[in-house]
Structures are given as C-alpha cells and as structure tokens.
Design a protein around this motif. Structure first.
Motif, PDB file in Angstrom:
ATOM      1  N   THR A   1      33.646  41.285  41.714  1.00  0.00           N
ATOM      2  CA  THR A   1      34.274  40.294  40.849  1.00  0.00           C
ATOM      3  C   THR A   1      34.411  40.833  39.430  1.00  0.00           C
ATOM      4  O   THR A   1      35.459  40.667  38.794  1.00  0.00           O
ATOM      5  CB  THR A   1      33.439  39.001  40.835  1.00  0.00           C
ATOM      6  OG1 THR A   1      33.293  38.547  42.179  1.00  0.00           O
ATOM      7  CG2 THR A   1      34.102  37.927  40.009  1.00  0.00           C
TER       8      THR A   1
ATOM      9  N   ASP B   1      37.329  43.193  39.393  1.00  0.00           N
ATOM     10  CA  ASP B   1      38.618  42.508  39.349  1.00  0.00           C
ATOM     11  C   ASP B   1      38.877  41.871  37.986  1.00  0.00           C
ATOM     12  O   ASP B   1      40.011  41.825  37.502  1.00  0.00           O
ATOM     13  CB  ASP B   1      38.692  41.438  40.444  1.00  0.00           C
ATOM     14  CG  ASP B   1      38.777  42.056  41.835  1.00  0.00           C
ATOM     15  OD1 ASP B   1      38.832  43.300  41.937  1.00  0.00           O
ATOM     16  OD2 ASP B   1      38.781  41.314  42.820  1.00  0.00           O
TER      17      ASP B   1
ATOM     18  N   GLN C   1      42.717  41.815  37.880  1.00  0.00           N
ATOM     19  CA  GLN C   1      43.397  41.706  39.180  1.00  0.00           C
ATOM     20  C   GLN C   1      43.062  40.382  39.841  1.00  0.00           C
ATOM     21  O   GLN C   1      41.918  40.111  40.168  1.00  0.00           O
ATOM     22  CB  GLN C   1      42.963  42.853  40.075  1.00  0.00           C
ATOM     23  CG  GLN C   1      43.325  44.196  39.474  1.00  0.00           C
ATOM     24  CD  GLN C   1      43.573  45.225  40.524  1.00  0.00           C
ATOM     25  OE1 GLN C   1      43.014  45.174  41.598  1.00  0.00           O
ATOM     26  NE2 GLN C   1      44.454  46.163  40.235  1.00  0.00           N
ATOM     27  N   ARG C   2      44.072  39.582  40.037  1.00  0.00           N
ATOM     28  CA  ARG C   2      43.917  38.315  40.745  1.00  0.00           C
ATOM     29  C   ARG C   2      44.876  38.303  41.907  1.00  0.00           C
ATOM     30  O   ARG C   2      45.908  38.954  41.849  1.00  0.00           O
ATOM     31  CB  ARG C   2      44.217  37.120  39.817  1.00  0.00           C
ATOM     32  CG  ARG C   2      43.548  37.165  38.505  1.00  0.00           C
ATOM     33  CD  ARG C   2      42.030  37.129  38.663  1.00  0.00           C
ATOM     34  NE  ARG C   2      41.391  37.416  37.362  1.00  0.00           N
ATOM     35  CZ  ARG C   2      41.025  36.485  36.509  1.00  0.00           C
ATOM     36  NH1 ARG C   2      41.208  35.229  36.775  1.00  0.00           N
ATOM     37  NH2 ARG C   2      40.452  36.822  35.368  1.00  0.00           N
TER      38      ARG C   2
ATOM     39  N   PHE D   1      40.970  37.191  43.190  1.00  0.00           N
ATOM     40  CA  PHE D   1      39.769  37.942  43.518  1.00  0.00           C
ATOM     41  C   PHE D   1      39.738  38.280  45.002  1.00  0.00           C
ATOM     42  O   PHE D   1      40.344  37.590  45.808  1.00  0.00           O
ATOM     43  CB  PHE D   1      38.525  37.125  43.161  1.00  0.00           C
ATOM     44  CG  PHE D   1      38.326  36.978  41.687  1.00  0.00           C
ATOM     45  CD1 PHE D   1      38.170  38.090  40.884  1.00  0.00           C
ATOM     46  CD2 PHE D   1      38.297  35.729  41.097  1.00  0.00           C
ATOM     47  CE1 PHE D   1      37.974  37.960  39.517  1.00  0.00           C
ATOM     48  CE2 PHE D   1      38.109  35.592  39.726  1.00  0.00           C
ATOM     49  CZ  PHE D   1      37.955  36.712  38.945  1.00  0.00           C
ATOM     50  N   PHE D   2      38.992  39.343  45.366  1.00  0.00           N
ATOM     51  CA  PHE D   2      38.952  39.757  46.767  1.00  0.00           C
ATOM     52  C   PHE D   2      38.345  38.683  47.660  1.00  0.00           C
ATOM     53  O   PHE D   2      38.695  38.564  48.807  1.00  0.00           O
ATOM     54  CB  PHE D   2      38.213  41.103  46.916  1.00  0.00           C
ATOM     55  CG  PHE D   2      36.749  41.041  46.627  1.00  0.00           C
ATOM     56  CD1 PHE D   2      36.282  40.928  45.334  1.00  0.00           C
ATOM     57  CD2 PHE D   2      35.825  41.131  47.653  1.00  0.00           C
ATOM     58  CE1 PHE D   2      34.929  40.885  45.062  1.00  0.00           C
ATOM     59  CE2 PHE D   2      34.463  41.085  47.387  1.00  0.00           C
ATOM     60  CZ  PHE D   2      34.019  40.952  46.091  1.00  0.00           C
TER      61      PHE D   2
ATOM     62  N   GLN E   1      40.962  50.962  42.834  1.00  0.00           N
ATOM     63  CA  GLN E   1      41.717  49.947  42.105  1.00  0.00           C
ATOM     64  C   GLN E   1      41.971  50.353  40.661  1.00  0.00           C
ATOM     65  O   GLN E   1      43.014  50.015  40.097  1.00  0.00           O
ATOM     66  CB  GLN E   1      40.978  48.616  42.149  1.00  0.00           C
ATOM     67  CG  GLN E   1      40.937  48.052  43.552  1.00  0.00           C
ATOM     68  CD  GLN E   1      40.871  46.539  43.536  1.00  0.00           C
ATOM     69  OE1 GLN E   1      41.214  45.904  42.550  1.00  0.00           O
ATOM     70  NE2 GLN E   1      40.441  45.963  44.639  1.00  0.00           N
TER      71      GLN E   1
ATOM     72  N   THR F   1      31.375  48.685  39.847  1.00  0.00           N
ATOM     73  CA  THR F   1      31.585  47.933  41.089  1.00  0.00           C
ATOM     74  C   THR F   1      30.400  48.110  42.029  1.00  0.00           C
ATOM     75  O   THR F   1      29.949  47.156  42.668  1.00  0.00           O
ATOM     76  CB  THR F   1      32.871  48.402  41.784  1.00  0.00           C
ATOM     77  OG1 THR F   1      33.935  48.391  40.854  1.00  0.00           O
ATOM     78  CG2 THR F   1      33.201  47.506  42.958  1.00  0.00           C
TER      79      THR F   1
END
Lengths: 212, 212, 212
Positions: A54, A57, A62-63, A65-66, A118, A136
């Motif tokens: 999170t 992201d 980046q949205r 979220f995974f 990413q 991460t």
C-alpha cells in the motif's frame, strides 16, 4: 517463450500468495506475543500483509490499490488470521519465527520485485526504483512492529534483511538493463533477495558492527 | 532585482542542503542512542531527512516527490549516514544535540518555508498553509522518534519548536500579503523561525505549563 | 422527503461536529495522561480528530481533504484543545474515559458512515467499502496512541469497538442495496455502530478470548 512467460506469471502469483500469507502470519504471531485481542490480531495481520504494497502504491501514486483490484486477498488474509487464532487456541503450539522464515524470505523477494517493477513502470530514477523495492518488501513488517510498540526488528537485529532486498533490486535493474524480458528480471530479483536472506540465516551472517 | 532573486535561490539551495544534512544527522544520532544496526541508522536518517517533505508532498498531492526530482539528495543522505557511522566508530566521540542545534534550527526554518510556499501554490486556506509549514518542518523528527519507539521529543520537552515554525508561517503569509516577492517572504519565514528557535534555546524559553 | 433529507443533513453535520470534538477531547486526555507539553496536546488532539478522515481521503485519493473544505473545523479543534487545557489547569478535574464515551460512540458511528459513504462513491468493492468505514472510524485513535507510544487501546482492551463499525458498515450496505436513500443508510450505519458500542459498554461485552 510464451510458455516460459506464463510459467513466470503462475510462479509470481503463487509466491505472491505465499508471501502475503507469510507476512500475515508474522503479524498474527507478533500480535499474539503482545497479547492483543482478536481485533488487534486482524489489524496487525492486515498491516503486515498489505502495509508494504500500500505504501508502494501511495508513493508511486498508483490507484486502485492492489487489494482493491484483488479483493480476494483481503478475504484470504482474514481467513488466515481467523484460522491461526483457532489453531493457536486449540493447539497451544507456539509457531516460531523459524517456521515462517522460508515463506517470509520468499515474500520479501517477491514484494521487493513488485516494488522495483512498478517503480520502473513509473519512470523513477535507478536509486528510487531500488529503494521502492526495499520499502515494499520491508514496510509491512515495520508497520506491524510500530503498532505493536516495538522498534522494528529489521532495524536492530543486525541480520541482513532490508540489505537483501537492496541487492536484489540492483540485480533486477542489472538484468533489465541487459534487455532481458520482465519475468526474468523479476525472477532474478526474487532469487537473489530470497537466496541472500536464506544464506544469511543459514550462515548466521551479521551486519558489520559500526558502533565502537 | 534579478541579482537579489538569484542570491535568494542560492541561499535557499544552500540552506536546504544544510537542513537536510542536519536532519539526517539528528536521525543518525537518535538511531545510535537506540543502538540500531547499520540498516536502522540509514532508515532513521532517511526518515528524519525526507519524512517531513514527503508528507508535505503527499498531503498536497504533489508528484514527483522532491527526492525524485533531486535524486542526488538521496545519495547525499546515504553518504552522510555512512560517514557518520565511520566517524563514530573511529572517534568514540559523542555528537551531542547541541552540535546540531544551529543547522537543525535552519533546517526547521527552511522546511517550514517550503511547506508554506507549496501550500500557497496549491491555493490552500491560510491556516492550512501555516500548518503545512509546521508539518513539513516538524514531521521528519516525529517519524524518527516514532520508529525509535519514543514519544516525539517536540511534543514533550516544553521547548518552543513547532511553535517557532507556526509563527514563521504567519510571518511568511504577512509579508506575502503585502505584495513582497516570493524570495523575501521565504527569507522572512526562515529568519523568524530559525531566529525564534535560536533565541528560545539561548534564553531557555519554556512553553507555558498548563497541567495543574 | 426533501424535509427528511434536510433533517438528515443537519443531523449529519451536528453529529460530525460532536464526533470530531469528542475525538479531539480523547486526544487531549491521552496527551495529558502522557504529560505532553502544550504543543504535544494540540498535535495529539488534531491527530485524533482528523487522522481517520485524512487517511480515508488519502486512500480513496479524494482531494481537497475535508479539513481543507471546512477550515473552521481546524479552528474549532484548536479552540477545544486550548479550552480543555485551561479547564484542566484551573479545575484539577480528571475528565475520565467515561465522560466522553457517548460522543465517542457517536463519533465512531458517524466517521464510519462517512467512510462507507465515500468508498461507495468511489466504486470500491463491498469489503473495501466496509473496511474503509472501519479505518475512518478507528484510525484517529490509533494514530493518537502510536504518537503517545502506546499499543492502540482498540487492539488490546478486548472491548468491541472496531467490530461495531464493521457491523455498522455492512448494515449501511444492506440498507443501500435495498434501494433506500443515502441519508437512511447513513443513519442506519450510525445507529447500528453507536448502538452496538453503547450496548457493549453497558452490558460489558467482551471479544471472544482466542489465546489458550
């Protein structure tokens, strides 16, 4: 080639699940050690499993979220927390840090690889790319420890952990610079990170002492 | 005018570097006091140096982050962490809080000024603008203390710190409202904040006691 | 209908103010217990009052933040912090956790409802919607406790708190699925959450013990 790539995708998914599960489990164990209640266990499990990704992201903007794209992972971690609580209640068995060392090392490698992946996609400079991999891989555990009111283990146990992800990140970049396909770079990062972590646990490597 | 403005830019860059370095150093010192390992030192140094500005950029939704635009700052802080560890190893010299008081005060002022600056650019209301300055100046140290499992020093040592940035932020707004150029408002904020901080250290000012 | 809706809006505003005030007060109390200085009290009050909603807006990528749209809430919380410090100084009266239980329960319900509301508007999947409600309701208090160097109360006191918001969130979704208007779903969530919280305090409900 197509065949190998697909194999890479399946590998990635499998290890991502194993990694998330291992990190969730590490959260549950830490929470149990701190005698949290059932809600606390869920929260710490979630933080450990989803915190690193999170933050990745969020920093890379980046949205969605995974865990919004893969809601089943939320349900899965919930199930893991529930089952481990039931298990611990019935068995009085202490799941040691050792039990989860292997999936944890794999999780570290995979998460680091997704971070690098990413950040590269977002055209970050090399050092940021590598650090995003480290963040991460590492920050789920850091958030877990902060909520449990501990100095994060990674920052004081003198074992190589974040360092493995750091090296793995540069390995990813190196392979990628050579023009190799994405899955190969990802696999390299995973193997180097998890391998270094495994080696350092097996050979009991220590970070250099710097305080006189 | 052009000349003065350029002088302002150079001043800003110099003090920003000094501020980042001072905050990184404060992180290293705190980490050393808590006996963190080498990785922990790096992380706490990075958090202290980049935490406030990153939170500012996150809250104001400004990408890329300033350390993505200036990657050399990441390398610089890495170098600072490395050198201070080598230095502490060889010298057994304790760098005291006093040693870094001056660059820390300058850093507080500069970071506060950049926070106000950017919040103004994002058309925030006045109070938010000032608070964003305070957050930028203060939260690096707050994150440093949280990771080190301490109640943030700023919130319990009864010394004016965040308050200096708060006053400095209003000073920025005041000068800016008068139609002064940006560099002058920025300089005012820096001087008021760092000056107040320096004065309060020198005269040993204390926040009013409120608990009976 | 128009009439009822307006009534709903007024109710929402009133309870939102009461909730924010209650959370700010809980922060002030926690800070006083930890002997923070005046600045620390302000920060912890702000974190408790605005932490949950800010995290909600950050995760849902919604700008401007609610406290940018309603700056008067920032001034209000500042006033609350100031007045409670003056009050505690003059009265030597200990405001107990019990005193703020009712507005706190209302605040939990309202914040949970706004979280669900906004996550629905952002087209999140059901589980994420409900969790966003829980996060909004709970994380102000969590941040308050982390800054005060405590394991968050909610995670270890075995009292239903986050669970109430969790059930309330599903209640919101249930009513909304039936095609009811927004204010009714919001009211349901508020009543279920705050009601459950009140009931559990009154009947001294406990979370199931899971540790053997």
């Amino acid at each position: 080639m197509q065949h190998i790539q697909q194999w890479g995708e399946t590998l990635r998914l499998l290890v991502e699940l194993a990694g998330t599960a291992a990190f969730a489990l590490s959260g549950v164990l830490e929470g149990a050690r701190k005698k949290l209640d059932a809600v606390g266990i869920f929260v710490v499990g979630f933080l450990a499993a989803f915190g690193g990704g999170t933050l990745r992201d969020l920093l890379l903007d980046q949205r969605p979220f995974f865990w919004v794209r893969h809601v089943e992972m939320l349900w899965g971690v919930m199930l893991i927390c529930l089952l481990s609580m039931l298990f611990m209640r019935s068995q009085h068995i202490e799941v040691t840090q050792k039990t989860i060392a292997i999936p944890d090392a794999l999780g570290l490698g995979l998460f680091a690889a997704t971070g690098v992946d990413q950040a590269l996609g977002a055209n970050m400079p090399a050092l940021v790319v590598v650090l995003m991999g480290v963040i991460t891989g590492v920050f789920g555990g850091v958030l877990r420890d902060i909520v449990c009111n501990e100095i994060p283990t990674t920052f004081r146990d003198h074992q190589p952990y974040a360092v493995c992800a750091f090296v793995g990140g540069w390995a990813y970049l190196g392979v990628w610079e050579l023009g190799a396909p994405g899955w190969l770079a990802l696999l390299t990062c995973l193997l180097v990170t998890a391998g270094l972590r495994g080696l350092s646990l097996w050979r009991q490597w220590r970070l250099p002492v710097w305080l006189g």
